[in-house]
Design a protein around this motif. Structure first.
Motif, PDB file in Angstrom:
ATOM      1  N   ASP A 446       5.795  34.247  89.648  1.00 32.31           N
ATOM      2  CA  ASP A 446       5.586  32.921  90.227  1.00 32.31           C
ATOM      3  C   ASP A 446       6.836  32.507  91.005  1.00 32.31           C
ATOM      4  O   ASP A 446       7.918  32.374  90.429  1.00 32.31           O
ATOM      5  CB  ASP A 446       5.288  31.922  89.111  1.00 32.31           C
ATOM      6  N   LYS A 447       6.685  32.299  92.307  1.00 29.89           N
ATOM      7  CA  LYS A 447       7.827  31.927  93.150  1.00 29.89           C
ATOM      8  C   LYS A 447       8.419  30.592  92.731  1.00 29.89           C
ATOM      9  O   LYS A 447       9.632  30.368  92.822  1.00 29.89           O
ATOM     10  CB  LYS A 447       7.394  31.879  94.617  1.00 29.89           C
ATOM     11  N   ASN A 448       7.587  29.674  92.236  1.00 26.98           N
ATOM     12  CA  ASN A 448       8.089  28.367  91.814  1.00 26.98           C
ATOM     13  C   ASN A 448       8.942  28.446  90.551  1.00 26.98           C
ATOM     14  O   ASN A 448       9.732  27.543  90.274  1.00 26.98           O
ATOM     15  CB  ASN A 448       6.915  27.406  91.574  1.00 26.98           C
ATOM     16  N   VAL A 449       8.773  29.520  89.769  1.00 32.01           N
ATOM     17  CA  VAL A 449       9.562  29.696  88.555  1.00 32.01           C
ATOM     18  C   VAL A 449      10.900  30.354  88.870  1.00 32.01           C
ATOM     19  O   VAL A 449      11.954  29.917  88.396  1.00 32.01           O
ATOM     20  CB  VAL A 449       8.785  30.537  87.524  1.00 32.01           C
ATOM     21  N   TRP A 450      10.884  31.413  89.700  1.00 24.61           N
ATOM     22  CA  TRP A 450      12.075  32.245  89.889  1.00 24.61           C
ATOM     23  C   TRP A 450      12.792  31.999  91.200  1.00 24.61           C
ATOM     24  O   TRP A 450      13.901  32.511  91.389  1.00 24.61           O
ATOM     25  CB  TRP A 450      11.673  33.729  89.779  1.00 24.61           C
ATOM     26  N   GLY A 451      12.188  31.252  92.084  1.00 26.05           N
ATOM     27  CA  GLY A 451      12.839  30.950  93.350  1.00 26.05           C
ATOM     28  C   GLY A 451      12.529  31.980  94.416  1.00 26.05           C
ATOM     29  O   GLY A 451      12.165  33.132  94.141  1.00 26.05           O
ATOM     30  N   ARG A 452      12.696  31.567  95.664  1.00 27.53           N
ATOM     31  CA  ARG A 452      12.308  32.395  96.805  1.00 27.53           C
ATOM     32  C   ARG A 452      13.088  33.714  96.850  1.00 27.53           C
ATOM     33  O   ARG A 452      12.534  34.776  97.138  1.00 27.53           O
ATOM     34  CB  ARG A 452      12.541  31.609  98.096  1.00 27.53           C
ATOM     35  N   ARG A 453      14.394  33.677  96.536  1.00 31.75           N
ATOM     36  CA  ARG A 453      15.237  34.870  96.697  1.00 31.75           C
ATOM     37  C   ARG A 453      14.783  36.005  95.780  1.00 31.75           C
ATOM     38  O   ARG A 453      14.581  37.138  96.228  1.00 31.75           O
ATOM     39  CB  ARG A 453      16.701  34.511  96.427  1.00 31.75           C
TER      40      ARG A 453
END
Length: 472
Positions: A446-453
């Motif tokens: 999940d991008k919202n959990v781990w961040g875009r990078r």
């Protein structure tokens, strides 16, 4: 040259001890050596270390040598000394120049029977594990070498024993604290195990109680921040840390095994654990872990296996503590899956998915043997999180991504990881094996959990390990 002088000195010391000891005791030496190369692609899904600050080398060559020596006075008394050297080629001990010889003591204990009884006492630095059914290769709570004392009391021969003892995981400051005010800097534990073995069935209830000091150094624990025994809010919310000088932990569980339906064998475990209950609500941690497995051993050429596990996970709030079962040093695995660390011949190359805070299934064909001296195993695993994405996201925002929860290891309810292992062992000689371990893992995060990078860097992880293992 310095390295060889130090190793020669060590060898002379060990064999000198053997020469002296043989006059009064029997000396038995066993050991193993392994040399293997690991090839990685997208190690930890990103190719980076967990902090995302370094790139992991795609190829490393490891060597480990272990020597275990038993000094046996008689059938009721012995002392074991275990020595180990382990490093990568080109680093530490195995550099061409200015090498750092690192010989590690990993076992050192005395074992004896109390006179005129069958009560066995083991005291010193010894391997210790909380009970887990044998299918899963180790304990999900603690499975490591620990300084402690264990006492085994046979009650009914070959049927019922009482096992109890004390271990000290950690004493941060050693004999003396750093100031004139004494601080609680230890992590101690007491345990009780009651193994019962009947015809075709065994059951092992057990329990352990831990006492953790507020000044216990977290560096010895997984991920360096006591992530296994604390809640994320311990570090996230004010006041940071514990209120109490000491906090208690306890675990209770039961391991089951049945071969009464042979060639069908059944395995199961139920465990509950909690800690820090008398502290701030945000610091509390508690939860469940359940696993089960079935295998069919009636075929000559392979053994089908099926297993599953479930563990409670974080809810959406960090203010009420953690709903994940605490753990110290786990080594749990199902069918030696590439997703978990435990049971493989060669280490330093698994995905390290956390069975705590997840659920999943594993299917395997083990002991595949169509060619003499060659055995293989193929394992498929599906793992999905039971943690609220809100809890993981909030911890990453405050503590930094991969500082407490780790992408690919700690899974949210909408995340999963697939893993496929294909491993082989060919016996060149009776004591020498050529081993190949391969693994593939795919994760949906999940991008919202781990961040875009981290999310954009994630890709499928591959591993190939090839090497030799010699046992003597």
């Amino acid at each position: 040259m310095k390295r060889f002088v130090m190793l020669a000195t060590l060898a002379a010391f060990v064999f000198g001890m053997v020469g002296i000891a043989t006059a009064a005791t029997e000396v038995r030496m066993v050991g193993d050596a392994r040399i293997h190369a690991n090839w990685y692609s997208n190690y930890q899904f990103t190719g980076w270390n967990r902090a995302g600050t370094r790139t992991v080398d795609p190829v490393t060559i490891w060597e480990r040598f272990r020597l275990r020596t038993d000094f046996i006075a008689n059938e009721s008394l012995k002392f074991r000394l275990g020595l180990k050297v382990e490093d990568v080629w080109g680093g530490g001990t195995f550099t061409a120049d200015n090498s750092a010889v690192a010989v590690q003591v990993y076992q050192a204990y005395v074992q004896f029977k109390w006179p005129d009884t069958d009560i066995t006492i083991t005291a010193g630095y010894q391997p210790m594990s909380m009970p887990q059914s044998s299918f899963f290769n180790g304990s999900v709570v603690v499975d490591t070498d620990i300084a402690g004392i264990g006492i085994t009391v046979p009650v009914v021969e070959d049927t019922f024993n009482v096992v109890f003892g004390f271990v000290r995981y950690l004493d941060t400051n050693g004999q003396s604290d750093t100031t004139t005010t004494q601080v609680a800097d230890e992590l101690d534990s007491f345990f009780l195990v009651l193994p019962i073995t009947l015809d075709g069935f065994s059951i092992t209830p057990w329990g352990t109680v831990g006492i953790a000091g507020i000044a216990a150094n977290s560096g010895v624990f997984e991920d360096g921040n006591m992530a296994g025994v604390t809640s994320a809010a311990t570090f996230m919310l004010a006041p940071v840390g514990w209120k109490n000088n000491q906090n208690f932990y306890w675990w209770a569980g039961c391991a089951f095994e049945a071969d009464a339906f042979d060639p069908i064998k059944l395995y199961a475990d139920v465990i509950y654990g909690e800690g820090v209950r008398a502290d701030y609500d945000k610091n509390k941690r508690w939860g469940w872990f359940i696993d089960g497995a079935i295998e069919y051993t009636g075929l000559d050429m392979l053994t089908p296996q099926l297993s599953a596990w479930w563990s409670s996970g974080e809810d959406g709030s960090t203010r009420n503590g953690s709903e994940r079962m605490p753990y110290v040093v786990p080594a749990w695995n199902a069918s030696t899956s590439f997703l978990f660390d435990g049971g493989q011949q060669f280490k330093n190359g698994t995905v390290d998915v956390n069975p705590i805070g997840s659920w999943g299934i594993t299917a395997a064909l083990a002991n595949i043997s169509f060619i003499e001296d060659l055995s293989s195993r193929i394992t498929f695993t599906y793992a999905r999180g039971t943690n609220s994405k809100t809890a993981l996201r909030d911890a990453n925002l405050v503590l930094g991504t991969n500082n407490y929860f780790i992408m690919g290891k700690d899974l949210a309810v909408n995340e999963y990881v697939l893993g496929l292992s294909f491993d082989h062992e060919y016996m060149i000689y009776e004591n020498l094996a050529l081993i190949a371990e391969t693994g593939w893992a795919h994760g949906e995060f999940d991008k919202n959990v781990w961040g875009r990078r981290f999310y954009n860097a994630a890709g499928d992880m591959w591993k190939v390990s090839i090497g030799l293992k010699y046992q003597f």
